[in-house]
Design an enzyme around this catalytic site. Sequence first.
Site, PDB file in Angstrom:
ATOM      1  N   GLU A 123      50.513  42.370  40.463  1.00 24.57           N
ATOM      2  CA  GLU A 123      51.731  42.458  41.924  1.00 24.57           C
ATOM      3  C   GLU A 123      52.295  43.214  40.457  1.00 24.57           C
ATOM      4  O   GLU A 123      53.212  44.154  40.414  1.00 24.57           O
ATOM      5  CB  GLU A 123      51.664  42.426  42.703  1.00 24.57           C
ATOM      6  CG  GLU A 123      50.586  42.639  43.493  1.00 24.57           C
ATOM      7  CD  GLU A 123      49.984  43.584  44.275  1.00 24.57           C
ATOM      8  OE1 GLU A 123      50.431  44.293  43.597  1.00 24.57           O
ATOM      9  OE2 GLU A 123      49.065  43.266  43.950  1.00 24.57           O
ATOM     10  N   ARG A 127      53.617  47.422  39.538  1.00 27.52           N
ATOM     11  CA  ARG A 127      54.559  47.474  39.761  1.00 27.52           C
ATOM     12  C   ARG A 127      56.153  46.978  38.849  1.00 27.52           C
ATOM     13  O   ARG A 127      56.703  48.993  38.754  1.00 27.52           O
ATOM     14  CB  ARG A 127      55.184  46.981  41.338  1.00 27.52           C
ATOM     15  CG  ARG A 127      53.597  47.449  41.712  1.00 27.52           C
ATOM     16  CD  ARG A 127      53.983  46.997  43.668  1.00 27.52           C
ATOM     17  NE  ARG A 127      52.444  46.296  44.176  1.00 27.52           N
ATOM     18  CZ  ARG A 127      52.426  46.907  45.191  1.00 27.52           C
ATOM     19  NH1 ARG A 127      53.136  47.484  46.554  1.00 27.52           N
ATOM     20  NH2 ARG A 127      51.345  46.808  46.117  1.00 27.52           N
ATOM     21  N   ASP A 250      37.837  45.550  40.470  1.00 32.83           N
ATOM     22  CA  ASP A 250      38.113  47.020  40.283  1.00 32.83           C
ATOM     23  C   ASP A 250      39.321  47.348  38.798  1.00 32.83           C
ATOM     24  O   ASP A 250      37.588  47.670  37.733  1.00 32.83           O
ATOM     25  CB  ASP A 250      38.712  48.236  41.464  1.00 32.83           C
ATOM     26  CG  ASP A 250      40.044  47.075  42.344  1.00 32.83           C
ATOM     27  OD1 ASP A 250      40.772  45.985  40.891  1.00 32.83           O
ATOM     28  OD2 ASP A 250      40.757  47.335  42.833  1.00 32.83           O
ATOM     29  N   GLU A 366      43.437  55.695  45.922  1.00 31.23           N
ATOM     30  CA  GLU A 366      42.370  55.777  45.000  1.00 31.23           C
ATOM     31  C   GLU A 366      41.630  57.148  44.916  1.00 31.23           C
ATOM     32  O   GLU A 366      41.278  58.001  43.985  1.00 31.23           O
ATOM     33  CB  GLU A 366      41.830  54.560  44.598  1.00 31.23           C
ATOM     34  CG  GLU A 366      41.870  52.684  44.146  1.00 31.23           C
ATOM     35  CD  GLU A 366      43.175  52.709  45.120  1.00 31.23           C
ATOM     36  OE1 GLU A 366      42.851  52.888  45.933  1.00 31.23           O
ATOM     37  OE2 GLU A 366      43.497  51.846  44.846  1.00 31.23           O
TER      38      GLU A 366
HETATM   39  C1  DMJ Z   1      47.937  49.253  43.917  1.00 30.76           C
HETATM   40  O1  DMJ Z   1      48.339  48.197  43.670  1.00 30.76           O
HETATM   41  C2  DMJ Z   1      47.336  49.732  42.792  1.00 30.76           C
HETATM   42  O2  DMJ Z   1      46.422  51.520  42.689  1.00 30.76           O
HETATM   43  C3  DMJ Z   1      46.095  48.382  42.582  1.00 30.76           C
HETATM   44  O3  DMJ Z   1      44.665  48.948  40.881  1.00 30.76           O
HETATM   45  C4  DMJ Z   1      44.670  48.504  43.970  1.00 30.76           C
HETATM   46  N1  DMJ Z   1      45.966  48.258  44.736  1.00 30.76           N
HETATM   47  C5  DMJ Z   1      46.835  49.298  45.122  1.00 30.76           C
HETATM   48  C6  DMJ Z   1      46.489  50.754  46.089  1.00 30.76           C
HETATM   49  O4  DMJ Z   1      45.737  50.480  46.387  1.00 30.76           O
END
Ligand code: DMJ
Length: 462
Positions: A123, A127, A250, A366
Site C-alpha cells: 500500500e 500510494r 490482480d 477499476e
Molecule cells: C487501489 O489501491 C489500487 O488500484 C489497487 O491496485 C487495488 N485497490 C485500490 C482500488 O480499488
Amino acid sequence: MAFFSPPLYSRGMRLRIAAVVLLLSAQTILAAPPVDRAAMAAKVRAEFLHSWKAYEQYAWGHDELRPISKQPRDWYGQSLLMTPVDSLDTLLLMGFHDEAEKAKTLIVDRLSFDKDISVKVFEVTIRLLGGLLSGYEMTGDPRLLHLADDLGTRLLPAFNSPTGMPYMYVNLRTGKTSGARSNPAEIGTLILEFGTLSKLTHKPVYFDKAKRAIVELYKRRSKLDLSGEEIDVETGAWVSKASHVGGGIDSYYEYLLKCSRLFNDSGCASMWKTTIAALNKHLADEAPSGFWYGEVNMDSGKRTASEFGALHAFLPAVLVLGGDVKRGRRLEESCFRMWTLRGIEPEVLDYRTMTIKEPGYQLRPEIVESAYYLHHATHDPRYLMMGQTFFDALVTHCRTDAGYTTLKSVVTMEKSDLMPSYFLAETLKYLYLLFAPESVLDLDKVVFNTEAHPLKRTWKVK
Ligand code: DMJ
C-alpha cells in the site's frame, strides 16, 4: 366460446412489426444525444474540487477523510499524508495549481518516514512511493525524489526473506519485518515504483530487489502457468491454491505487462505472455450472463467459483494495453452489466446466478479505468456513455456535503463513512481523463502504476 384467441396478425405482419420495433429502438439509441465531453470533464473536475476542499476542511494533514462524521482517519495512528500524496498528480492534471502547490508544501514540510510504525509494503509503495515519483516527474521538485528515496531505503528490508519475496509489513524506523504469509499482488506490484526509483536515483538496488521478487513468484507457478492466492515468502510454499484475477493477485498480472512496457524488460514481457495465455485458457468463462474470468485450482484447472467483482474489473484495461481489444471489450460489457444490475457495482458477484456475494461499494476505480483504456484504443462513444453512467451514479449515491463516501450496500444504497485516497488518485482521475482532451495526458508516453500515478517512459533497461 373460443378456447384461444385467433392471431391478430399473420406471421409476415408480425415479422414486419418486429423489424419496425427494432428499427425504432435502434433509432432511439442512435438518437441518444452524444456525451458532451467538455461538460462532463468540467463536472468531474468540480466534483474533485468538492472532495479535495472537504479533505482540506476536515482532515488536512491526515491520511484520509471520513465524510459523514467529518473526521480524519490515520492508517497507523500517525499520518503518512496518504490523500495529499495520492492526489498531487490529479491536482496537477486537472489544473488546480494553487491547491497542488499547497499540497506539495504540506508534503515537503511535514512528511517524515522516520516513524516507529509497521506499514504495509504494497500500500505504501503504490500510494506513497508512486505518488512521490509521479509528483517529482511532474514538478521537478527534488525534495519529492528525496522523500521517495528515503522511503525506498526504509522499505528495502522487506525483501530480506529466504526467497527474496517481500514480507507484508516492515517497520519504517527499525526495519523489522512481519507477515510471511503474503500474496502475488503484494509481492508482484512493486517493480514499477522501485524500478523508477532506481532510474531516477541511479541506485540499481531498488530495481534488482523488486525484479527478483516478481521472478521468484513467477517461478512458483503451477504446471498450468497459474498462480495461487496466498504464498509463504519464507518457505516459498503456496498457502492457497485458488487462482483468479481478483484481489490478492490482480495487479501482479498488471505489473508483468507494465514492467515490460516501462522498462522495455524482455523477462517481464515473456512472463506476461505465458501468464495471460494461461488466464485465457483456464480462467476465462463463457456464461449465459456474459464473458468473465472465474476461479480455478492452480494445479488441476478445476473450476472452484464463479465470482467476479469490482477489483476484477481492472482486467479489461490490461487486456487492451496488452493488445487484446476483443476480450477487453467483451469483459467490460460484463463489468457494465455488473454495474447496472443495481445501479452501482457490488464488491463481489456470482456471475452464474447473478447474485450479489458482497454488497459494499468501496468507491473503486477499476471499471472506470477500463472504460478509459478502451475509449483510448477504440474511440467508441459507448465508453463515454459508460463513464457518464458511472459518474451519475456516484453523484446520486455516494456524494455527501463533505466529499464522497463508500457504500455499505449497493442493494440498499446505505452509506458508509470513508473517502479512500484512491478515489482522488484514481476514480476521479480516470473519469476526468476519459472525457478530457487527449492532450491532457499522452497515454503512450507514460505507464500508470496500479494507483494511477503516471510514470514516464523515458529510459530503456534490458
Ligand atoms: C487501489 O489501491 C489500487 O488500484 C489497487 O491496485 C487495488 N485497490 C485500490 C482500488 O480499488
